[in-house]
Design an enzyme around this catalytic site. Structure first.
Site, PDB file in Angstrom:
ATOM      1  N   GLN A  42       0.817  -1.214   0.000  1.00  0.00           N
ATOM      2  CA  GLN A  42       0.000   0.000   0.000  1.00  0.00           C
ATOM      3  C   GLN A  42       0.854   1.269   0.000  1.00  0.00           C
ATOM      4  O   GLN A  42       2.039   1.229   0.279  1.00  0.00           O
ATOM      5  CB  GLN A  42      -0.927   0.000   1.226  1.00  0.00           C
ATOM      6  CG  GLN A  42      -0.207  -0.250   2.552  1.00  0.00           C
ATOM      7  CD  GLN A  42      -1.054  -0.983   3.579  1.00  0.00           C
ATOM      8  OE1 GLN A  42      -2.270  -0.971   3.502  1.00  0.00           O
ATOM      9  NE2 GLN A  42      -0.419  -1.594   4.556  1.00  0.00           N
ATOM     10  N   ASP A  97      -0.348   0.225  13.495  1.00  0.00           N
ATOM     11  CA  ASP A  97       0.113   1.456  14.155  1.00  0.00           C
ATOM     12  C   ASP A  97       0.321   1.264  15.659  1.00  0.00           C
ATOM     13  O   ASP A  97       0.956   2.076  16.318  1.00  0.00           O
ATOM     14  CB  ASP A  97      -0.892   2.597  13.892  1.00  0.00           C
ATOM     15  CG  ASP A  97      -2.319   2.178  14.183  1.00  0.00           C
ATOM     16  OD1 ASP A  97      -2.622   1.795  15.326  1.00  0.00           O
ATOM     17  OD2 ASP A  97      -3.153   2.208  13.249  1.00  0.00           O
ATOM     18  N   ASP A 166      -8.683  -4.705  13.299  1.00  0.00           N
ATOM     19  CA  ASP A 166      -8.440  -3.270  13.062  1.00  0.00           C
ATOM     20  C   ASP A 166      -7.819  -3.139  11.680  1.00  0.00           C
ATOM     21  O   ASP A 166      -6.632  -2.862  11.519  1.00  0.00           O
ATOM     22  CB  ASP A 166      -7.490  -2.741  14.154  1.00  0.00           C
ATOM     23  CG  ASP A 166      -7.287  -1.238  14.028  1.00  0.00           C
ATOM     24  OD1 ASP A 166      -8.128  -0.565  13.405  1.00  0.00           O
ATOM     25  OD2 ASP A 166      -6.273  -0.736  14.553  1.00  0.00           O
ATOM     26  N   THR A 168      -7.794  -2.116   7.367  1.00  0.00           N
ATOM     27  CA  THR A 168      -8.133  -1.037   6.443  1.00  0.00           C
ATOM     28  C   THR A 168      -9.514  -1.347   5.845  1.00  0.00           C
ATOM     29  O   THR A 168     -10.110  -2.376   6.154  1.00  0.00           O
ATOM     30  CB  THR A 168      -7.052  -0.940   5.340  1.00  0.00           C
ATOM     31  OG1 THR A 168      -6.734  -2.276   4.912  1.00  0.00           O
ATOM     32  CG2 THR A 168      -5.789  -0.308   5.847  1.00  0.00           C
ATOM     33  N   PRO A 173      -5.404  -4.725   0.424  1.00  0.00           N
ATOM     34  CA  PRO A 173      -5.158  -5.912   1.251  1.00  0.00           C
ATOM     35  C   PRO A 173      -6.254  -6.157   2.293  1.00  0.00           C
ATOM     36  O   PRO A 173      -6.444  -7.280   2.749  1.00  0.00           O
ATOM     37  CB  PRO A 173      -3.817  -5.609   1.931  1.00  0.00           C
ATOM     38  CG  PRO A 173      -3.611  -4.138   1.815  1.00  0.00           C
ATOM     39  CD  PRO A 173      -4.339  -3.709   0.579  1.00  0.00           C
TER      40      PRO A 173
HETATM   41  N1  SAM Z   1      -7.901   2.605  12.153  1.00  0.00           N
HETATM   42  C1  SAM Z   1      -7.723   2.196  10.843  1.00  0.00           C
HETATM   43  C2  SAM Z   1      -8.842   2.416   9.890  1.00  0.00           C
HETATM   44  O1  SAM Z   1      -9.663   3.206  10.095  1.00  0.00           O
HETATM   45  O2  SAM Z   1      -8.921   1.826   8.819  1.00  0.00           O
HETATM   46  C3  SAM Z   1      -7.014   0.902  10.725  1.00  0.00           C
HETATM   47  C4  SAM Z   1      -5.595   1.109  11.145  1.00  0.00           C
HETATM   48  S1  SAM Z   1      -4.432  -0.092  10.874  1.00  0.00           S
HETATM   49  C5  SAM Z   1      -3.077   0.930  10.385  1.00  0.00           C
HETATM   50  C6  SAM Z   1      -4.863  -1.028   9.456  1.00  0.00           C
HETATM   51  C7  SAM Z   1      -3.818  -2.108   9.213  1.00  0.00           C
HETATM   52  O3  SAM Z   1      -4.436  -3.225   8.591  1.00  0.00           O
HETATM   53  C8  SAM Z   1      -2.660  -1.693   8.314  1.00  0.00           C
HETATM   54  O4  SAM Z   1      -1.466  -1.663   9.071  1.00  0.00           O
HETATM   55  C9  SAM Z   1      -2.638  -2.758   7.217  1.00  0.00           C
HETATM   56  O5  SAM Z   1      -1.337  -3.143   6.835  1.00  0.00           O
HETATM   57  C10 SAM Z   1      -3.387  -3.894   7.888  1.00  0.00           C
HETATM   58  N2  SAM Z   1      -3.983  -4.876   6.969  1.00  0.00           N
HETATM   59  C11 SAM Z   1      -4.672  -4.639   5.826  1.00  0.00           C
HETATM   60  N3  SAM Z   1      -5.045  -5.802   5.263  1.00  0.00           N
HETATM   61  C12 SAM Z   1      -4.594  -6.795   6.060  1.00  0.00           C
HETATM   62  C13 SAM Z   1      -4.648  -8.222   6.009  1.00  0.00           C
HETATM   63  N4  SAM Z   1      -5.269  -8.856   4.988  1.00  0.00           N
HETATM   64  N5  SAM Z   1      -4.077  -8.929   7.020  1.00  0.00           N
HETATM   65  C14 SAM Z   1      -3.455  -8.298   8.038  1.00  0.00           C
HETATM   66  N6  SAM Z   1      -3.352  -6.948   8.135  1.00  0.00           N
HETATM   67  C15 SAM Z   1      -3.914  -6.211   7.159  1.00  0.00           C
END
Ligand code: SAM
Length: 297
Positions: A42, A97, A166, A168, A173
């Site tokens: 991403q 995060d 938590d 995205t 992803p």
């Molecule tokens: N608070 C946030 C929001 O509003 O969307 C979410 C925060 S957090 C940074 C989201 C995390 O999900 C990211 O670090 C991303 O890399 C992770 N992520 C996305 N798809 C994923 C997957 N299939 N498996 C594990 N982690 C994933």
């Protein structure tokens, strides 16, 4: 007539995904760019905004702002943990995060695990946004995995008391974490009185995101409760929604004195540091507008 000299301003314009999110773009005045780059999974953009403080965007979507992340992280962590009678093992899916971990580690948990698909998000957030994780990644109870949460969870059965998703949004992803097979794996990875909570979407996206998730989860879990919270920096502008799914414990039956007692027993003096969560706010977050009331309870 004297011309007004326009000061050069830089604005971040949030991405929009018609059909997945309501088509609305929020803009934030960029005071300073802190990091901009692309990982294998991403695009990452970190900036200092006027009014909201430091902000993180992934693939053009705001993940949090320094001014209101405490609301999101306190609610997504403490509401399921406090609903459970005795949580010992917690899994965070996504959450790179470290904000969920920061809140969860205030509880006397035995084990904490976090699986994020993108190791670089964790490193970059630790370097540029250390106020979010506040040292949580060095907690001795923590096991870290960098892999797709959908694959990781399949290897765990009847293990976690609490699972916090938590992720995205359901693009890129994160899409894998909104599918029926992932929800089934979450159900199987939970213990018999386990509770999961999923980050979902803005109030107005009920039909786009929330309804479909409710339909899939209601086939697996006994109790489903929307959990409401304000998120001023999100595209909704205010009302945001998580979904809590419980196998055995009915969150609607938890009384205020029980929550007050649990908070003191589990967090002790740390309870005074909470800025948004309180037993009263816990119960208020479960009160749903009529349009959100779910048929299956
Ligand atoms: N608070 C946030 C929001 O509003 O969307 C979410 C925060 S957090 C940074 C989201 C995390 O999900 C990211 O670090 C991303 O890399 C992770 N992520 C996305 N798809 C994923 C997957 N299939 N498996 C594990 N982690 C994933």
């Amino acid at each position: 007539m004297k011309a007004i000299s326009a000061k050069k301003e830089k604005w971040f314009v949030e991405a929009a995904f018609p059909g997945i999110r309501r088509c609305k773009k929020d803009t934030f005045r960029v005071e300073k760019e802190i990091f901009s780059g692309r990982t294998k999974y991403q695009k990452i953009y970190i900036f200092e905004s006027l009014g909201f403080g430091k902000m993180l965007a992934l693939d053009g979507i705001i993940q949090f702002s320094q001014s209101d992340e405490f609301i999101y992280h306190e609610i997504i962590a403490h509401v399921p943990l406090m609903t459970h009678p005795d949580p010992q093992r917690l899994l965070v899916v996504g959450g790179g995060d470290g904000g969920v971990l920061r809140e969860a580690r205030k509880h006397p948990l035995k084990e904490m695990s976090l699986v994020d698909i993108d190791e670089e998000v964790v490193g970059i957030a630790r370097q540029y946004l250390p106020f979010v994780s506040q040292g949580s990644f060095t907690d001795k109870r923590l096991t870290l995995a960098f892999q797709d949460g959908r694959e990781f969870i399949k290897a765990h059965k009847n293990h976690f008391d609490i699972i916090v998703v938590d992720s995205t949004d359901p693009v890129g992803p994160g899409k894998a974490l909104f599918q029926g097979d992932f929800y089934k794996s979450v159900h199987e990875a939970l213990t018999e009185d386990g509770i999961a909570i999923f980050q979902l979407g803005p109030f107005l996206d009920f039909d786009i995101i929330i309804k479909g998730t409710v339909e899939k989860l209601s086939k697996l879990f006994t109790y489903l409760n929307p959990v409401r919270l304000p998120m001023p920096s999100y595209s909704c502008g205010c009302e945001y929604c998580f979904l809590m799914a419980s196998k055995k414990v009915d969150p609607a039956k938890l009384a205020l004195p029980v929550l007050k007692r649990r908070l003191q027993q589990r967090l002790g003096a740390k309870a005074a540091d909470l800025k948004y969560y309180s037993p009263e706010m816990h119960l208020a977050s479960l009160v749903t507008p009529k349009i959100w009331r779910l048929k299956k309870r």
